[in-house]
Scaffold this active site. Structure first.
Site, PDB file in Angstrom:
ATOM      1  N   LYS A  13       0.812  -1.214   0.000  1.00 25.12           N
ATOM      2  CA  LYS A  13       0.000   0.000   0.000  1.00 25.12           C
ATOM      3  C   LYS A  13       0.846   1.266   0.000  1.00 25.12           C
ATOM      4  O   LYS A  13       0.592   2.176  -0.758  1.00 25.12           O
ATOM      5  CB  LYS A  13      -0.843   0.073   1.289  1.00 25.12           C
ATOM      6  CG  LYS A  13      -2.136  -0.610   1.279  1.00 25.12           C
ATOM      7  CD  LYS A  13      -2.840  -0.369   2.619  1.00 25.12           C
ATOM      8  CE  LYS A  13      -2.109  -0.983   3.754  1.00 25.12           C
ATOM      9  NZ  LYS A  13      -1.809  -0.393   4.936  1.00 25.12           N
ATOM     10  N   ARG A  88      -9.662   2.141   9.257  1.00 25.48           N
ATOM     11  CA  ARG A  88      -9.300   0.748   9.474  1.00 25.48           C
ATOM     12  C   ARG A  88     -10.393  -0.025  10.210  1.00 25.48           C
ATOM     13  O   ARG A  88     -10.246  -1.222  10.424  1.00 25.48           O
ATOM     14  CB  ARG A  88      -8.025   0.692  10.305  1.00 25.48           C
ATOM     15  CG  ARG A  88      -6.807   0.204   9.495  1.00 25.48           C
ATOM     16  CD  ARG A  88      -5.627   0.298  10.401  1.00 25.48           C
ATOM     17  NE  ARG A  88      -4.512  -0.515  10.079  1.00 25.48           N
ATOM     18  CZ  ARG A  88      -3.436  -0.087   9.423  1.00 25.48           C
ATOM     19  NH1 ARG A  88      -3.413   1.107   8.906  1.00 25.48           N
ATOM     20  NH2 ARG A  88      -2.402  -0.884   9.281  1.00 25.48           N
ATOM     21  N   ARG A 127      10.681  -7.198   4.443  1.00 22.20           N
ATOM     22  CA  ARG A 127      10.698  -5.767   4.757  1.00 22.20           C
ATOM     23  C   ARG A 127      11.302  -5.509   6.140  1.00 22.20           C
ATOM     24  O   ARG A 127      12.007  -4.534   6.350  1.00 22.20           O
ATOM     25  CB  ARG A 127       9.272  -5.208   4.697  1.00 22.20           C
ATOM     26  CG  ARG A 127       9.224  -3.711   4.922  1.00 22.20           C
ATOM     27  CD  ARG A 127       7.843  -3.157   4.664  1.00 22.20           C
ATOM     28  NE  ARG A 127       6.942  -3.400   5.766  1.00 22.20           N
ATOM     29  CZ  ARG A 127       5.643  -3.122   5.746  1.00 22.20           C
ATOM     30  NH1 ARG A 127       5.091  -2.647   4.663  1.00 22.20           N
ATOM     31  NH2 ARG A 127       4.882  -3.352   6.787  1.00 22.20           N
ATOM     32  N   ARG A 133      11.608  -2.298  10.715  1.00 25.54           N
ATOM     33  CA  ARG A 133      10.406  -1.871  11.447  1.00 25.54           C
ATOM     34  C   ARG A 133      10.155  -2.810  12.615  1.00 25.54           C
ATOM     35  O   ARG A 133      10.129  -4.023  12.448  1.00 25.54           O
ATOM     36  CB  ARG A 133       9.185  -1.899  10.512  1.00 25.54           C
ATOM     37  CG  ARG A 133       8.962  -0.598   9.812  1.00 25.54           C
ATOM     38  CD  ARG A 133       7.792  -0.676   8.877  1.00 25.54           C
ATOM     39  NE  ARG A 133       6.530  -1.019   9.514  1.00 25.54           N
ATOM     40  CZ  ARG A 133       5.354  -0.830   8.929  1.00 25.54           C
ATOM     41  NH1 ARG A 133       5.288  -0.306   7.720  1.00 25.54           N
ATOM     42  NH2 ARG A 133       4.249  -1.175   9.548  1.00 25.54           N
ATOM     43  N   ARG A 144      -1.322  -8.440  13.259  1.00 21.88           N
ATOM     44  CA  ARG A 144      -1.801  -7.409  12.325  1.00 21.88           C
ATOM     45  C   ARG A 144      -2.706  -7.999  11.250  1.00 21.88           C
ATOM     46  O   ARG A 144      -3.688  -7.388  10.826  1.00 21.88           O
ATOM     47  CB  ARG A 144      -0.602  -6.688  11.700  1.00 21.88           C
ATOM     48  CG  ARG A 144       0.030  -5.722  12.697  1.00 21.88           C
ATOM     49  CD  ARG A 144       1.407  -5.279  12.290  1.00 21.88           C
ATOM     50  NE  ARG A 144       1.443  -4.630  11.018  1.00 21.88           N
ATOM     51  CZ  ARG A 144       2.517  -4.622  10.223  1.00 21.88           C
ATOM     52  NH1 ARG A 144       3.618  -5.244  10.574  1.00 21.88           N
ATOM     53  NH2 ARG A 144       2.469  -4.001   9.089  1.00 21.88           N
TER      54      ARG A 144
HETATM   55  P1  AMP Z   1       0.638   0.718   8.613  1.00 18.45           P
HETATM   56  O1  AMP Z   1       1.879   1.487   8.342  1.00 18.45           O
HETATM   57  O2  AMP Z   1      -0.572   1.290   7.879  1.00 18.45           O
HETATM   58  O3  AMP Z   1       0.800  -0.753   8.385  1.00 18.45           O
HETATM   59  O4  AMP Z   1       0.311   0.907  10.167  1.00 18.45           O
HETATM   60  C1  AMP Z   1       1.191   0.443  11.155  1.00 18.45           C
HETATM   61  C2  AMP Z   1       0.500   0.440  12.513  1.00 18.45           C
HETATM   62  O5  AMP Z   1       0.079   1.762  12.854  1.00 18.45           O
HETATM   63  C3  AMP Z   1      -0.764  -0.406  12.605  1.00 18.45           C
HETATM   64  O6  AMP Z   1      -0.484  -1.768  12.829  1.00 18.45           O
HETATM   65  C4  AMP Z   1      -1.469   0.259  13.786  1.00 18.45           C
HETATM   66  O7  AMP Z   1      -0.878  -0.118  15.007  1.00 18.45           O
HETATM   67  C5  AMP Z   1      -1.146   1.731  13.553  1.00 18.45           C
HETATM   68  N1  AMP Z   1      -2.171   2.359  12.688  1.00 18.45           N
HETATM   69  C6  AMP Z   1      -2.003   2.846  11.433  1.00 18.45           C
HETATM   70  N2  AMP Z   1      -3.143   3.333  10.944  1.00 18.45           N
HETATM   71  C7  AMP Z   1      -4.089   3.150  11.912  1.00 18.45           C
HETATM   72  C8  AMP Z   1      -5.479   3.422  11.995  1.00 18.45           C
HETATM   73  N3  AMP Z   1      -6.158   3.966  10.980  1.00 18.45           N
HETATM   74  N4  AMP Z   1      -6.100   3.090  13.154  1.00 18.45           N
HETATM   75  C9  AMP Z   1      -5.450   2.555  14.188  1.00 18.45           C
HETATM   76  N5  AMP Z   1      -4.144   2.238  14.157  1.00 18.45           N
HETATM   77  C10 AMP Z   1      -3.459   2.533  13.032  1.00 18.45           C
END
Ligand code: AMP
Length: 193
Positions: A13, A88, A127, A133, A144
């Site tokens: 994404k 989300r 990754r 990360r 996740r």
């Molecule tokens: P991502 O980079 O989109 O994979 O997000 C990494 C982490 O950030 C997720 O696993 C959540 O812990 C947190 N996170 C990102 N976006 C959201 C969201 N819209 N709502 C809640 N937690 C989020």
């Protein structure tokens, strides 16, 4: 143009969001990146969200909704944006609906990036090695994925019901997937207008 991109963790994404946003001259806004920056900078917000992110769980809606509401008021978002990783869950969908309605805005399309599940885990572990990360270890990845399938995946039918979903299968090279998305999006927008 106001867009969302959705996909399982590891679907690519973030990479695709930057490319689509650049092509349409709008900012790609990733809630995950905003949280990671805050963690890296040791801010109060970063301290608040680190543990929950490392556990692969969702940050509270209260915090996340407020971050998005604020970010969308920045100058660079005046002519549109691409949200990556938000909403989300259903609550966040409603929060975004209200936010947009208050500014007389609406969504133009929701891009759904579909990737085979085995490939997702493999990509995420790779990754983890490259980017380091802290939420890319196997246990967190599983958590996740679970959160994604239970809370986020159902949103695809919500947006499909609204006639906004543009589905793209993320197979092939990064460039190939970008071209597929841009092509599908152009076609979708042209058919709508
Ligand atoms: P991502 O980079 O989109 O994979 O997000 C990494 C982490 O950030 C997720 O696993 C959540 O812990 C947190 N996170 C990102 N976006 C959201 C969201 N819209 N709502 C809640 N937690 C989020």
């Amino acid at each position: 143009m106001n867009l969302l991109i959705m996909g399982a963790p590891g679907a690519g994404k973030g990479t695709q969001a930057s490319r689509i946003a650049a092509r349409h001259d709008i900012p790609a806004i990733s809630t995950g990146s905003i949280f990671r920056e805050n963690i890296a900078n040791g801010t109060q917000l970063g301290l608040q969200v680190k543990q929950i992110m490392d556990a692969g769980q969702l940050v509270s809606d209260e915090i996340t909704d407020a971050i998005v509401a604020d970010r969308l008021t920045h100058d660079d978002a005046a002519n549109g944006w691409l949200l990556d990783g938000y909403p989300r869950n259903l609550h966040q969908v409603e929060a975004l609906d209200e936010l947009l309605a208050a500014s007389d805005l609406s969504l133009d399309a929701v891009i759904s990036l579909l990737v085979d599940e085995d490939e997702l885990v493999e990509r995420l572990l790779k990754r983890a090695e490259i980017e380091g990360r802290s939420d890319d270890n196997e246990e967190t990845i599983r958590a996740r994925m679970k959160v994604y399938s239970e809370e986020t995946e159902p949103l695809l039918s919500t947006y499909s019901d609204r006639g906004l979903l543009v589905e793209v299968t993320g197979v092939g090279s990064v460039d190939e997937v970008t071209e597929q998305i841009l092509g599908a999006l152009d076609e979708f927008l042209a058919a709508k207008n």
